[in-house]
Design a protein around this motif. Structure first.
Motif, PDB file in Angstrom:
ATOM      1  N   VAL A 171       0.972  -1.266   0.065  1.00 22.44           N
ATOM      2  CA  VAL A 171       0.190  -0.106  -0.002  1.00 22.44           C
ATOM      3  C   VAL A 171       0.868   1.238  -0.026  1.00 22.44           C
ATOM      4  O   VAL A 171       1.749   1.268   0.957  1.00 22.44           O
ATOM      5  N   VAL A 172       0.770   2.076  -1.159  1.00 24.21           N
ATOM      6  CA  VAL A 172       1.535   3.483  -1.162  1.00 24.21           C
ATOM      7  C   VAL A 172       0.403   4.566  -0.755  1.00 24.21           C
ATOM      8  O   VAL A 172      -0.386   4.672  -1.606  1.00 24.21           O
ATOM      9  N   LEU A 173       0.910   5.225   0.378  1.00 23.94           N
ATOM     10  CA  LEU A 173       0.097   6.520   0.682  1.00 23.94           C
ATOM     11  C   LEU A 173       0.884   7.599  -0.100  1.00 23.94           C
ATOM     12  O   LEU A 173       1.774   7.929   0.132  1.00 23.94           O
ATOM     13  N   ASP A 174       0.020   8.177  -1.258  1.00 18.75           N
ATOM     14  CA  ASP A 174       0.882   9.099  -2.136  1.00 18.75           C
ATOM     15  C   ASP A 174       0.236  10.592  -1.688  1.00 18.75           C
ATOM     16  O   ASP A 174      -0.871  10.960  -2.147  1.00 18.75           O
ATOM     17  N   ASN A 175       1.006  11.515  -0.925  1.00 21.61           N
ATOM     18  CA  ASN A 175       0.608  13.215  -0.879  1.00 21.61           C
ATOM     19  C   ASN A 175       1.446  13.829  -1.470  1.00 21.61           C
ATOM     20  O   ASN A 175       1.612  15.013  -1.524  1.00 21.61           O
ATOM     21  N   GLN A 176       2.404  13.145  -2.309  1.00 17.11           N
ATOM     22  CA  GLN A 176       3.381  13.965  -3.220  1.00 17.11           C
ATOM     23  C   GLN A 176       4.053  14.848  -2.453  1.00 17.11           C
ATOM     24  O   GLN A 176       4.738  15.819  -3.043  1.00 17.11           O
ATOM     25  N   GLN A 177       4.627  14.454  -1.282  1.00 22.28           N
ATOM     26  CA  GLN A 177       5.354  15.424  -0.658  1.00 22.28           C
ATOM     27  C   GLN A 177       6.155  14.484   0.680  1.00 22.28           C
ATOM     28  O   GLN A 177       5.694  13.370   0.891  1.00 22.28           O
ATOM     29  N   TYR A 178       7.121  14.921   1.147  1.00 17.78           N
ATOM     30  CA  TYR A 178       8.023  14.547   2.293  1.00 17.78           C
ATOM     31  C   TYR A 178       7.608  15.189   3.528  1.00 17.78           C
ATOM     32  O   TYR A 178       8.098  16.086   3.765  1.00 17.78           O
ATOM     33  N   GLU A 179       6.229  14.765   4.061  1.00 19.35           N
ATOM     34  CA  GLU A 179       5.464  15.245   4.986  1.00 19.35           C
ATOM     35  C   GLU A 179       6.472  15.862   6.285  1.00 19.35           C
ATOM     36  O   GLU A 179       6.309  16.694   6.980  1.00 19.35           O
ATOM     37  N   SER A 180       6.901  14.852   6.624  1.00 19.49           N
ATOM     38  CA  SER A 180       7.728  14.664   8.116  1.00 19.49           C
ATOM     39  C   SER A 180       8.992  15.650   8.096  1.00 19.49           C
ATOM     40  O   SER A 180       9.450  16.083   9.053  1.00 19.49           O
ATOM     41  N   THR A 181       9.505  16.082   6.911  1.00 16.26           N
ATOM     42  CA  THR A 181      10.631  17.045   6.973  1.00 16.26           C
ATOM     43  C   THR A 181      10.316  18.319   6.507  1.00 16.26           C
ATOM     44  O   THR A 181      11.173  19.223   6.344  1.00 16.26           O
ATOM     45  N   GLY A 182       8.975  18.681   6.238  1.00 13.11           N
ATOM     46  CA  GLY A 182       8.515  19.882   5.997  1.00 13.11           C
ATOM     47  C   GLY A 182       7.630  20.033   4.802  1.00 13.11           C
ATOM     48  O   GLY A 182       7.694  21.291   4.409  1.00 13.11           O
ATOM     49  N   GLY A 183       7.163  19.133   4.087  1.00 17.26           N
ATOM     50  CA  GLY A 183       6.425  19.315   3.051  1.00 17.26           C
ATOM     51  C   GLY A 183       6.961  19.439   1.595  1.00 17.26           C
ATOM     52  O   GLY A 183       6.455  19.996   0.839  1.00 17.26           O
ATOM     53  N   GLN A 184       8.192  19.187   1.661  1.00 17.18           N
ATOM     54  CA  GLN A 184       8.972  19.311   0.534  1.00 17.18           C
ATOM     55  C   GLN A 184       8.476  18.456  -0.757  1.00 17.18           C
ATOM     56  O   GLN A 184       8.236  17.132  -0.269  1.00 17.18           O
ATOM     57  N   PRO A 185       8.142  18.782  -2.040  1.00 18.18           N
ATOM     58  CA  PRO A 185       7.756  17.938  -2.845  1.00 18.18           C
ATOM     59  C   PRO A 185       8.441  16.707  -3.339  1.00 18.18           C
ATOM     60  O   PRO A 185       9.458  17.086  -3.378  1.00 18.18           O
ATOM     61  N   THR A 186       7.950  15.605  -3.600  1.00 14.51           N
ATOM     62  CA  THR A 186       8.724  14.565  -4.174  1.00 14.51           C
ATOM     63  C   THR A 186       8.940  14.622  -5.596  1.00 14.51           C
ATOM     64  O   THR A 186       8.557  15.504  -6.229  1.00 14.51           O
ATOM     65  N   ALA A 187       9.620  13.697  -6.185  1.00 15.77           N
ATOM     66  CA  ALA A 187       9.842  13.632  -7.673  1.00 15.77           C
ATOM     67  C   ALA A 187       8.896  12.905  -8.128  1.00 15.77           C
ATOM     68  O   ALA A 187       8.901  12.671  -9.575  1.00 15.77           O
ATOM     69  N   GLY A 188       7.796  12.481  -7.429  1.00 15.09           N
ATOM     70  CA  GLY A 188       6.989  11.304  -8.152  1.00 15.09           C
ATOM     71  C   GLY A 188       5.390  11.928  -8.383  1.00 15.09           C
ATOM     72  O   GLY A 188       4.819  11.026  -8.553  1.00 15.09           O
ATOM     73  N   ALA A 189       5.459  13.262  -8.701  1.00 14.26           N
ATOM     74  CA  ALA A 189       4.167  13.702  -9.019  1.00 14.26           C
ATOM     75  C   ALA A 189       3.492  13.119 -10.367  1.00 14.26           C
ATOM     76  O   ALA A 189       2.273  12.881 -10.334  1.00 14.26           O
ATOM     77  N   ARG A 190       4.309  12.765 -11.160  1.00 10.00           N
ATOM     78  CA  ARG A 190       4.037  11.988 -12.499  1.00 10.00           C
ATOM     79  C   ARG A 190       4.098  10.475 -12.499  1.00 10.00           C
ATOM     80  O   ARG A 190       3.989   9.767 -13.701  1.00 10.00           O
ATOM     81  N   THR A 191       4.522   9.941 -11.324  1.00  7.01           N
ATOM     82  CA  THR A 191       4.775   8.531 -11.103  1.00  7.01           C
ATOM     83  C   THR A 191       3.504   7.866 -11.023  1.00  7.01           C
ATOM     84  O   THR A 191       2.985   8.075  -9.946  1.00  7.01           O
ATOM     85  N   ARG A 192       3.287   6.755 -11.821  1.00  7.15           N
ATOM     86  CA  ARG A 192       1.936   6.083 -11.462  1.00  7.15           C
ATOM     87  C   ARG A 192       2.407   4.752 -10.853  1.00  7.15           C
ATOM     88  O   ARG A 192       2.924   3.859 -11.682  1.00  7.15           O
ATOM     89  N   PHE A 193       2.360   4.459  -9.529  1.00  7.33           N
ATOM     90  CA  PHE A 193       3.267   3.506  -9.041  1.00  7.33           C
ATOM     91  C   PHE A 193       2.465   2.136  -9.286  1.00  7.33           C
ATOM     92  O   PHE A 193       3.214   1.167  -9.476  1.00  7.33           O
ATOM     93  N   GLU A 194       1.029   2.291  -9.592  1.00  8.55           N
ATOM     94  CA  GLU A 194       0.458   0.927  -9.930  1.00  8.55           C
ATOM     95  C   GLU A 194       0.873   0.477 -11.128  1.00  8.55           C
ATOM     96  O   GLU A 194       0.932  -0.781 -11.422  1.00  8.55           O
ATOM     97  N   ASP A 195       1.112   1.627 -12.358  1.00  8.27           N
ATOM     98  CA  ASP A 195       1.638   1.268 -13.501  1.00  8.27           C
ATOM     99  C   ASP A 195       2.926   0.353 -13.564  1.00  8.27           C
ATOM    100  O   ASP A 195       3.127  -0.564 -13.975  1.00  8.27           O
ATOM    101  N   VAL A 196       3.887   0.902 -12.655  1.00  5.54           N
ATOM    102  CA  VAL A 196       5.314   0.409 -12.444  1.00  5.54           C
ATOM    103  C   VAL A 196       4.968  -0.853 -11.802  1.00  5.54           C
ATOM    104  O   VAL A 196       5.829  -1.885 -12.385  1.00  5.54           O
ATOM    105  N   ALA A 197       4.290  -1.231 -10.865  1.00  7.01           N
ATOM    106  CA  ALA A 197       4.072  -2.423 -10.280  1.00  7.01           C
ATOM    107  C   ALA A 197       3.515  -3.475 -11.104  1.00  7.01           C
ATOM    108  O   ALA A 197       4.332  -4.610 -11.352  1.00  7.01           O
TER     109      ALA A 197
END
Length: 372
Positions: free
Chosen positions: A279-305
């Motif tokens: 299960v991947v919880l996808d909020n598109q950010q590193y919440e615990s370090t200050g909410g910086q955006p991840t590089a995965g906004a365009r990544t469809r994890f389910e397609d990769v899987a």
């Protein structure tokens, strides 16, 4: 750092680096750099990377193009960049400037258990890798001298490190609280809903707020709360699933953590454990370090899987869809990956599990449950 010395403002450090030709950065967030990273992102001078090794190699690319590249990282990520440091930077004389936050500093304030070993090893490790290093000071009289010394090493083809203790960098100004307009559920609500659906599954939850919310709302001996080891929850869950084929194993992952070692999806696909649910919880950010955006906004994890060999991959955007989808996933063999779109939690996150349980207690009770 003394109480009389104010913390170093991010814009002042940025200006000092720009004056010395350092204008391109790559990294993985740490809360110590919570004010600096957004400043660099404003005009596209920071590349958010999946892991520290990738960030270091990206910075090597900046340096190969002619100007010193820089990396921002938490010291826990030093292990991820040892390979490109020793087999790319060193033999090719490609200098990179590293800013390494010093979590678990043995001479600093008490820190979390997962930081203590690397905290004590940080400077000795840099020394062993022949990386000249300095402690960054907020003292403005020392800043220029320290930067010049480090950049002399970088321009001679050596990687250099500035070790950043807690409190040296100024914190960001409080962000304006805007009304939540997203229809996505909050992380805490999703974790609570997942916890209510658990029965006898073995659960591995990733580092960060996911483990905090799970411990606060659905603690049970069959939960293994990871603190640190970012990106390795899936591989830990894979080992469990292959060893206990009679038990269903849930891995509660985050988008940033999943990105960090996404190659693990290929390993899961190759091993094909029928009892693994990812299960991947996808909020598109590193919440615990200050909410910086991840590089995965365009990544469809389910397609990769699915492309990696998972039997099923899907996505939900609301809590109302969660139960029927999980029931569907549970009725068929895995491996399966479910992406749940979330928003950042409202308010402060609850304490870490280790505020109440020692890591060895978490391990011991989990092993007892897993053996049952």
């Amino acid at each position: 750092m003394t109480n009389a010395t104010p913390a170093l403002p991010a814009d002042l450090l940025d200006r000092a680096l720009r004056d010395r030709g350092v204008d391109r950065f790559a990294g993985v967030p740490c809360s110590y750099f919570a004010a600096l990273i957004p400043l660099l992102q404003q005009d596209g001078r920071y590349v958010a990377c999946a892991n520290e090794g990738a960030a270091f190699a990206t910075a090597c690319g900046f340096s190969l193009a002619g100007a010193p590249g820089a990396v921002l990282l938490q010291n826990s990520g030093l292990g991820n960049l040892v390979n490109p440091l020793t087999s790319l930077s060193a033999p090719y004389d490609i200098g990179v400037l590293m800013f390494v936050s010093h979590r678990g500093d043995p001479d600093g304030p008490s820190d979390e258990p997962q930081h203590r070993l690397m905290g004590a090893a940080t400077v000795p490790l840099l020394d062993a890798l022949r990386v000249p290093n300095w402690q960054l000071s907020p003292n403005l009289d020392e800043l220029g001298t320290t930067l010049d010394a480090a950049l002399d090493a970088v321009r001679s083809g050596r990687t250099a490190a500035l070790v950043v203790p807690r409190g040296v960098m100024a914190k960001p100004a409080p962000a304006e609280q805007l009304p939540e307009t997203s229809q996505r559920p909050g992380t805490e609500d999703v974790v609570a809903a997942l916890g209510a659906l658990l029965r006898d599954e073995l659960v591995v939850s990733t580092t960060g707020f996911t483990s905090r919310w799970l411990f606060a709302g659905a603690d049970r001996p069959g939960n293994f709360y990871m603190q640190g080891s970012m990106g390795h929850a899936l591989s830990l869950g894979l080992g469990l699933a292959l060893s206990r084929t009679d038990r269903r194993v849930f891995v509660l992952d985050g988008d940033g953590a999943c990105l960090m070692h996404m190659g693990a999806l290929g390993t899961v696909g190759a091993q094909h454990p029928g009892n693994l649910v990812h299960v991947v919880l996808d909020n598109q950010q590193y919440e615990s370090t200050g909410g910086q955006p991840t590089a995965g906004a365009r990544t469809r994890f389910e397609d990769v899987a699915r492309a990696s060999g998972y039997r099923w991959g899907g996505r939900v955007t609301s809590l109302s869809d969660l139960k029927p989808v999980l029931e569907h996933v549970g009725s068929q063999p895995g491996p399966a990956l479910l992406v749940i779109e979330t928003t950042a939690g409202a308010g402060a996150a609850p304490p870490r599990a280790t505020a109440s349980l020692d890591p060895d207690a978490i391990r011991a009770r989990f092993m007892t449950e897993a053996a049952g």
